[in-house]
Scaffold this active site. Structure first.
Site, mmCIF file in Angstrom:
data_model
loop_
_atom_site.group_PDB
_atom_site.id
_atom_site.type_symbol
_atom_site.label_atom_id
_atom_site.label_comp_id
_atom_site.label_asym_id
_atom_site.label_seq_id
_atom_site.Cartn_x
_atom_site.Cartn_y
_atom_site.Cartn_z
ATOM 1 N N GLU A 202 0.842 -1.195 0.000
ATOM 2 C CA GLU A 202 0.000 0.000 0.000
ATOM 3 C C GLU A 202 0.877 1.244 0.000
ATOM 4 O O GLU A 202 0.959 1.983 0.992
ATOM 5 C CB GLU A 202 -0.986 -0.056 1.177
ATOM 6 C CG GLU A 202 -1.902 -1.266 1.013
ATOM 7 C CD GLU A 202 -3.028 -1.353 2.031
ATOM 8 O OE1 GLU A 202 -3.370 -0.323 2.635
ATOM 9 O OE2 GLU A 202 -3.566 -2.466 2.205
ATOM 10 N N HIS B 51 -16.962 -11.423 6.255
ATOM 11 C CA HIS B 51 -15.684 -10.737 6.474
ATOM 12 C C HIS B 51 -14.911 -11.348 7.632
ATOM 13 O O HIS B 51 -15.483 -11.584 8.699
ATOM 14 C CB HIS B 51 -15.919 -9.243 6.737
ATOM 15 C CG HIS B 51 -14.650 -8.464 6.873
ATOM 16 N ND1 HIS B 51 -14.322 -7.730 7.990
ATOM 17 C CD2 HIS B 51 -13.609 -8.322 6.020
ATOM 18 C CE1 HIS B 51 -13.135 -7.166 7.818
ATOM 19 N NE2 HIS B 51 -12.680 -7.502 6.626
ATOM 20 N N HIS B 52 -13.643 -11.631 7.391
ATOM 21 C CA HIS B 52 -12.724 -12.116 8.427
ATOM 22 C C HIS B 52 -11.537 -11.178 8.515
ATOM 23 O O HIS B 52 -10.634 -11.255 7.683
ATOM 24 C CB HIS B 52 -12.179 -13.509 8.061
ATOM 25 C CG HIS B 52 -13.176 -14.613 8.139
ATOM 26 N ND1 HIS B 52 -12.949 -15.846 7.555
ATOM 27 C CD2 HIS B 52 -14.395 -14.695 8.748
ATOM 28 C CE1 HIS B 52 -13.999 -16.637 7.797
ATOM 29 N NE2 HIS B 52 -14.880 -15.966 8.514
ATOM 30 N N GLU B 53 -11.513 -10.289 9.482
ATOM 31 C CA GLU B 53 -10.294 -9.501 9.734
ATOM 32 C C GLU B 53 -9.450 -10.317 10.712
ATOM 33 O O GLU B 53 -9.971 -10.826 11.702
ATOM 34 C CB GLU B 53 -10.645 -8.127 10.322
ATOM 35 C CG GLU B 53 -9.446 -7.283 10.706
ATOM 36 C CD GLU B 53 -8.450 -7.050 9.574
ATOM 37 O OE1 GLU B 53 -8.844 -6.451 8.565
ATOM 38 O OE2 GLU B 53 -7.287 -7.488 9.682
ATOM 39 N N HIS C 67 -7.735 -8.841 1.427
ATOM 40 C CA HIS C 67 -7.060 -7.550 1.642
ATOM 41 C C HIS C 67 -5.766 -7.802 2.398
ATOM 42 O O HIS C 67 -5.649 -8.781 3.132
ATOM 43 C CB HIS C 67 -7.977 -6.584 2.381
ATOM 44 C CG HIS C 67 -8.926 -5.912 1.441
ATOM 45 N ND1 HIS C 67 -9.067 -4.547 1.345
ATOM 46 C CD2 HIS C 67 -9.753 -6.447 0.501
ATOM 47 C CE1 HIS C 67 -9.963 -4.273 0.402
ATOM 48 N NE2 HIS C 67 -10.390 -5.405 -0.114
ATOM 49 N N GLU C 68 -4.784 -6.898 2.183
ATOM 50 C CA GLU C 68 -3.419 -7.125 2.687
ATOM 51 C C GLU C 68 -2.986 -8.548 2.299
ATOM 52 O O GLU C 68 -2.597 -9.361 3.152
ATOM 53 C CB GLU C 68 -3.318 -6.921 4.207
ATOM 54 C CG GLU C 68 -3.651 -5.506 4.643
ATOM 55 C CD GLU C 68 -5.153 -5.239 4.722
ATOM 56 O OE1 GLU C 68 -5.893 -6.126 5.158
ATOM 57 O OE2 GLU C 68 -5.590 -4.149 4.315
ATOM 58 N N GLU D 44 -6.686 -6.966 -2.676
ATOM 59 C CA GLU D 44 -6.298 -5.553 -2.632
ATOM 60 C C GLU D 44 -4.838 -5.492 -3.081
ATOM 61 O O GLU D 44 -4.554 -5.592 -4.272
ATOM 62 C CB GLU D 44 -6.518 -5.036 -1.211
ATOM 63 C CG GLU D 44 -6.373 -3.557 -1.063
ATOM 64 C CD GLU D 44 -6.407 -3.149 0.404
ATOM 65 O OE1 GLU D 44 -6.951 -2.086 0.689
ATOM 66 O OE2 GLU D 44 -5.861 -3.864 1.274
ATOM 67 N N GLU E 217 -9.633 3.085 0.628
ATOM 68 C CA GLU E 217 -9.605 3.439 2.047
ATOM 69 C C GLU E 217 -8.650 4.593 2.351
ATOM 70 O O GLU E 217 -8.919 5.420 3.213
ATOM 71 C CB GLU E 217 -9.235 2.212 2.890
ATOM 72 C CG GLU E 217 -7.902 1.611 2.504
ATOM 73 C CD GLU E 217 -7.492 0.417 3.386
ATOM 74 O OE1 GLU E 217 -8.092 0.208 4.431
ATOM 75 O OE2 GLU E 217 -6.548 -0.295 2.999
HETATM 76 C C1 NOJ Z 1 -8.022 -2.926 5.624
HETATM 77 C C2 NOJ Z 1 -8.857 -3.253 4.429
HETATM 78 O O1 NOJ Z 1 -8.197 -2.898 3.245
HETATM 79 C C3 NOJ Z 1 -10.170 -2.524 4.569
HETATM 80 O O2 NOJ Z 1 -10.972 -2.754 3.422
HETATM 81 C C4 NOJ Z 1 -10.876 -2.954 5.822
HETATM 82 O O3 NOJ Z 1 -12.022 -2.177 6.002
HETATM 83 C C5 NOJ Z 1 -9.971 -2.770 7.047
HETATM 84 N N1 NOJ Z 1 -8.687 -3.348 6.846
HETATM 85 C C6 NOJ Z 1 -10.599 -3.390 8.274
HETATM 86 O O4 NOJ Z 1 -10.721 -4.777 8.085
HETATM 87 CA CA CA Z 2 -5.810 -2.318 3.032
#
Ligand code: NOJ
Ligand code: CA
Length: 670
Positions: free
Chosen positions: A173, A373-375, A442-443, A461, A467
């Site tokens: 990023e 969604h899985h963060e 993402h990441e 991503e 963002e």
């Molecule tokens: C980074 C991600 O790119 C974004 O889309 C997401 O909202 C946040 N992390 C939180 O998970």
């Molecule tokens: Ca991101």
């Protein structure tokens, strides 16, 4: 007579090389334009060189690896034999920029061996639009191999202009740099450049059980692979005495758009490994997301919580009413209160105000899919412990698409792009496939075309996405016309385009808005015009394509008709014109409809587009979403106009774009 001449030339070249035949082995592209020569140099080191036409493009560059414990992967190898084959086939994928792809190359497999009987096959494949090569090692008697360095070099013959982000083992990023090739210190791939009138991009294909490759300048325009290490400094480890590397690739094209139109990265990946793919489908989506980034909603449960049952249903209603296939919810599960701390997310425990069973039932009733969604926050161990259970749990609820995220550092000194995490990302792809689930990561680890093998790995991503505009100085106008020539050469990107409230007027007037990100300068905004936001839905290809704004900003907006008409499931694409960091024009066909997206950097621009891609003998209704007369990304970003026209394949359109602007067109047959 001609025959004799050739023998004479060969004879003289033997003379010049000291009466010895050169230990050189060559292969050319099917059209004969690109030539790669493998050779053992004076010190018996393995090298390759590339020429295009009569010009040397890559001067002799080293090949090989170094390893621990006396394992030799570079020196004293002798050619045992060399095999040549040709391949030409057209294969089909369930989704993609192009559903049909021609895979046409000449292959040279150089089989080598050293005095300890270590075997190496160097497999070179030369296409009309570039080349790839990989290493296949077998070390007899070894029950493990610890790779300490990669020697592969890319010695670019001439200086030129380049477009790249810096090498970084934890993030992609970053902002793109335009600089002379010789001035690059290090770069991540795809590293795109122009030298001697040709465009090229160095990257890798089929990254499997290996760390990512970055590039380090070792002097002038000479680059060397730098692999992302394990915490102990080892680059790649194997518990067996053999390994295969990903392909090292160089795309080459006379025009910049030729890089975008190439199928080389996918062609160097293995065919589909999944038994069925009928459960995989491209989708447009909206989601509870942007409100959190703008700070008017929160991920965590409180009075500003975004993912509530009521809000979730509002998004489902909106999707159903606007021809949008899916909705995505972030901040729905327990654990967000520890994001950035212990990061112990629970992937099967929804927050009390998010009734997931009722939401899933409601979505089913309305014919809308849910993207879960899985963060992870980077806590891989915590995620892997719950992996199978959480994908099964979602699948039981009818949720077959998941966005994942790795926003945070990895434990135990691992980095995001090393072999440890490459294995993790693949583990997730395989687990998701088991439950017929598609992924938006993402990441991520960078895309290297594994979607051919695992078409459920749909989008990711892996660059500065939308963002950043919410809480930083934002992505400059050149960013979106840089991505197609760099990041997107690797594969689809979930940039999440389409913010209509360019200046965040609604958010700035909201009593709920709170700063949550330290980078937020309070005067953030989108650095583009509205028409360019629409164009990005076409340009920034993603089979899961988001309309990222809060739905309040779309309701009643005439320009949202574009997204209603848009189809994320395209059949064919072509980049028509463009230069990295300056502008781009891309057209895609989905069924009978065509969608065109054009965008520019800070410069206003007029581009002439011949509509000869349309079907002959058909008349189309073209709906043009253009920058308004006085539009300007700085002073007047929301001025736009919608123009309707009837056109045919013989027409030529003049596409006018404001500073930081763009244009999107839908062509529908009458
Ligand atoms: C980074 C991600 O790119 C974004 O889309 C997401 O909202 C946040 N992390 C939180 O998970
Ligand atoms: Ca991101």
């Amino acid at each position: 007579m001609k025959q004799h001449l050739i023998s004479l030339v060969l004879f003289f070249s033997f003379l010049l090389s000291g009466c010895m035949p050169l230990k050189q082995t060559e292969v050319t592209s099917p059209n004969g334009h690109i030539r790669l020569a493998f050779a053992l140099d004076g010190n018996n080191r393995m090298t390759y060189q590339v020429s295009v036409g009569d010009t040397v493009f890559i001067t002799p560059s080293l090949l090989g690896f170094t390893a621990k414990d006396g394992v030799n992967l570079a020196e004293g190898f002798k050619v045992v034999n060399t095999g040549f084959t040709t391949h030409d086939e057209t294969w089909t994928q369930p989704w993609g920029e192009n559903k049909n792809i021609r895979n046409h190359y000449n292959e040279m497999a150089v089989h080598l061996s050293d005095t300890t009987n270590t075997k190496l096959t160097l497999r070179f494949r030369i296409f009309d639009d570039g080349l790839g090569f990989r290493y296949e090692y077998e070390v007899p008697g070894a029950d493990s191999i610890l790779v300490t360095d990669e020697l592969t070099a890319f010695n670019i013959a001439q200086d030129g202009t380049s477009w790249s982000i810096p090498a970084n083992y934890d993030t992609y990023e970053l902002l793109y740099r335009t600089q002379p090739v010789s001035r690059i210190d290090n770069a991540n791939t795809p590293m795109t450049f122009k030298t001697g009138g040709l465009y090229a991009s160095i990257h890798e294909a089929a990254l499997t059980d290996f760390p990512e490759m970055t590039l380090k300048n070792t002097g002038n325009c000479n680059f060397k692979s730098e692999l992302a290490p394990w915490p102990d400094g080892i680059k790649a480890r194997f518990n067996v005495g053999s390994f295969k590397t990903p392909w090292r690739t160089i795309q080459i094209a006379p025009k910049a758009v030729g890089l975008i139109n190439s199928g080389l990265i996918l062609n160097l990946n293995e065919p589909c490994a999944l038994e069925t793919t009928d459960w995989i489908r491209p989708m447009k989506y909206v989601g509870i997301w942007w409100g959190m980034h703008l700070g008017v909603e929160s991920w965590v449960i409180n009075d500003r919580h975004g993912a509530t049952t009521e809000n979730a249903k509002r998004y489902i209603d909106f999707a159903a009413a606007n021809n949008i296939e899916a909705v995505m919810y972030e901040g729905w599960n327990e654990g967000w209160e520890n994001w950035g701390g212990s990061q112990t997310f629970d992937y099967t425990r929804p927050y009390a105000d998010f009734d997931i069973e009722e939401i899933a039932r409601y979505a089913r009733e309305k014919g809308v899919a849910i993207i879960g969604h899985h963060e992870t926050g980077g806590n891989i161990m915590n995620y892997e412990k719950q992996l199978d259970k959480s994908y099964k749990w979602y699948a039981d609820l009818g949720i077959h698409s998941v966005k994942t995220g790795y926003a945070g550092g990895l434990p135990d000194g691992h980095n995001h792009h090393g072999q440890y995490n490459v294995r993790h990302y693949r583990n997730v792809v395989e687990t998701a496939a088991k439950y017929h689930t598609t992924l938006d990561v993402h990441e991520p680890i960078k895309d290297t075309g594994i979607r051919r093998t695992y078409p459920n790995m749909m989008t990711r991503e892996g660059a500065r996405g939308m963002e950043w505009n919410a809480w930083s100085e934002g992505n400059p106008p050149e960013h979106h016309v840089m991505l197609p020539f760099t990041r997107l050469l690797a594969g689809p990107m979930d940039y999440t385009p389409g913010i209509f409230d360019i200046m965040y007027e609604r958010a700035k007037n909201s009593p709920y808005r709170k700063q949550w990100n330290m980078k937020d300068s309070k005067d953030c905004r989108i650095n583009s015009t509205l028409a360019k936001q629409i164009a990005n839905w076409v340009i920034l290809y993603s089979p899961l394509q988001m309309a990222a704004d809060m739905i309040e900003n779309y309701e009643g907006h005439p320009a949202f008709q574009f997204f209603r008409d848009f189809d994320a499931d395209c059949d064919w694409s072509e980049a028509l014109a463009g230069e990295p960091g300056e502008f781009v024009v891309i057209v895609r066909r989905a069924g009978e409809k065509y969608f065109l997206g054009a965008a520019t950097n800070e410069e206003a621009r007029e581009v002439t587009v011949a509509l000869d891609f349309l079907e002959k003998d058909k008349t189309y209704r073209a709906v043009i979403y253009a920058d308004g007369k006085d539009a300007d990304w700085v002073t007047n970003p929301t001025a736009y106009e919608i123009i309707e026209k009837q056109v045919t394949a013989t027409d030529i359109l003049s596409v006018n774009m404001a500073k930081g602007g763009g244009q999107a067109i839908t062509f529908m047959p009458l």
